[in-house]
Design an enzyme around this catalytic site. Structure first.
Site: not given
Ligand code: NAD
Length: 471
Positions: A169, A200, A202, A205-206, A278
């Protein structure tokens, strides 16, 4: 790319006729693509396909799995310019850098696995036992928008190598490179159902993916907030989880370091990908006697950076990936001013001439209170907090004084001293005197930054269960 309106399920591009999600270009906010906002039924179909494919793929000889990864590697190389361009437009990273990182890192990571896999010991002897490393099962991969293909590859390649089947996803903010990946995999010898992708939201579909009983592991990269939801959901049926989450990483500059070079190195790291990284070194810890000079150096860098369209070769800093993220970051800049930090450069208003896109001025705050919100919370934009310290012990305490622990840096004129300080940092990686990023080293977080590791053998082992045959 011909398949942006489809999902990839059971070896086929499946039409989607329901709602769609707009994908925007950061430079001007225009819609550049529309992708499926799929429903739970589509995700369930993909999970069923991955489940049906598992027995056969998990027993497929390693050499055949390696062959598929080789084909994937060739495809990534062939389509690298296209990947760099779509990610630059979606995320805002300048095109040259996007070529090296957004398109280049997936190729590099795949190469490290191709080098390692032929000799990886999937079985070993321990006394009278044969210890076998077996694939964990169907894996749900959920990825963020900032390094969209890189994060996907760090999961998909080792999971395929381990013998797992996959439902991906991708981020709905920057999904196009995942479609390219699915197109590449579609052209390989990968059997149907081994890799599936459903696009889709989060919460729709997440959510289905993280709660489905046929999914035995969730490998997630994204925010700590979503990681928290995943950890809760996984607890219900003891799914394995690997979580790569947020950070608030500190760079400690010791008084004997080359101040100019260390501030520059730290701040350029913080600005990479417009601060949407990150591991960004967003807290700069300097001795109080060097604080003003450090602010001056950082301020000059911020004022001199050329902002603009990431597709323009002269641009050094592009926009952010979304209007939401731009507004969030500008909100943090306003908060920093309210909290009493000194605004050295930048600010919350739009950069001149770039009012339409998702741009944020590179911003430097000085005299930041280490306990203030701008020093504790992940901002995920081009914002640096300079924090003064009096003693080395205090610097280490401040560095370790957030809930996160993803990355860090130490600069000193004395390499042994720098290593000693690095060894006290509660974080998954530390750059010592500007040491280079190494794709063979384990990567992951302490505390709220994560559970598990990616890259190299550590990344592969996340996808393996251990079975002992007592002989
Ligand atoms: P996010 O958590 O908003 O979304 C990440 C993914 O999770 C997306 O695909 C989203 O659709 C999905 N998602 C959201 N809600 C969900 C739910 N309830 N159930 C299942 N899936 C769900 O994060 P973002 O805004 O896309 O990315 C930024 C964040 O990612 C920052 O906090 C960053 O630090 C972190 N990040 C961490 C690393 C690492 O390796 N540690 C690398 C890159 C980014």
């Amino acid at each position: 790319m011909n398949n942006l309106s489809k999902n990839y399920i059971n070896g086929q591009w499946v039409d989607w006729s329901g709602d769609t999600i707009d994908v925007h270009e950061g430079t001007n906010g225009e819609v550049i693509a529309k992708v499926p906002s799929s429903d739970r039924a589509a995700m369930e179909q993909a999970i069923d396909a991955a489940d049906a494919a598992f027995d056969s793929w998990s027993e497929t000889p390693l050499e055949k799995r390696i062959d598929v990864i080789k084909q994937l590697h060739a495809g990534l190389k062939e389509r690298a310019p296209e990947i760099a361009k779509v990610v630059a437009r979606e995320v805002g990273m300048p095109i040259k850098l996007a070529g090296m990182i957004q398109a280049g890192m997936p190729i590099k990571v795949t190469e490290t696995y191709l080098d390692m896999l032929p000799d990886y010991p999937f079985t070993e002897q321990s006394g009278n036992s044969e210890v076998q490393y077996a694939p964990v099962g169907v894996v749900g991969c959920i990825t963020p928008w900032n390094y969209p293909l890189h994060q996907v590859i760090l999961k998909v390649v080792p999971a395929l190598a381990a013998g797992c089947t996959i439902v991906l996803k991708p981020s709905e903010v920057s999904p196009q490179s995942a479609f390219i990946l699915a197109e590449i995999l579609d052209g390989t010898d990968l059997p149907k159902g081994v890799f599936n992708m459903v696009c889709g939201l989060g919460q729709e579909v997440g959510d289905t993916l993280i709660k489905h009983p046929k999914v035995r592991m969730v490998s997630f990269t994204g925010s700590t907030r979503t990681g928290h939801l995943i950890a809760h959901a996984a607890a219900d049926d003891f799914k394995r989880i690997a979580l790569e989450m947020g950070g608030k990483s500190a760079s400690i500059i010791l008084p004997d370091a080359d101040l100019e070079a260390s501030v520059k190195g730290s701040f350029m790291n913080c600005l990479q990908n417009s601060g949407q990284t990150c591991t960004a070194l967003t807290r700069l810890l300097v001795h109080k006697d060097q604080h003003d000079q450090a602010c001056e150096i950082a301020g000059a860098i911020a004022n001199g950076v050329k902002l603009g369209d990431p597709l323009d070769e002269n641009t050094r800093l592009g926009p952010l990936a979304s209007a939401d993220q731009r507004d969030k970051v500008r909100g943090y800049i306003k908060l920093g001013i309210e909290e009493g930090a000194t605004l050295v450069a930048g600010g919350a208003e739009a950069p001149e001439g770039l009012e339409n896109g998702y741009f944020v001025k590179p911003t430097v705050f000085g005299n930041v209170d280490p306990n203030s919100r701008i020093a504790q919370e992940e901002i995920f934009g081009p914002v640096l907090c300079v924090i003064p310290y009096e003693t080395e012990e205090e610097a280490i305490r401040i560095a370790n004084g957030t809930a996160y622990g993803l990355s860090g840096a130490v600069f000193s004129g004395d390499q042994d001293k720098a290593k000693k300080v690095a060894g006290k940092m509660r974080t998954g990686q530390v750059f010592v005197n500007g040491g280079a990023f190494n794709p063979l080293a384990p990567f992951g977080g302490f505390g709220h930054s994560g559970i598990g590791r990616e890259f190299g053998k550590w990344g592969l082992e996340e996808f393996l269960e251990v079975r002992s045959l007592q002989l």
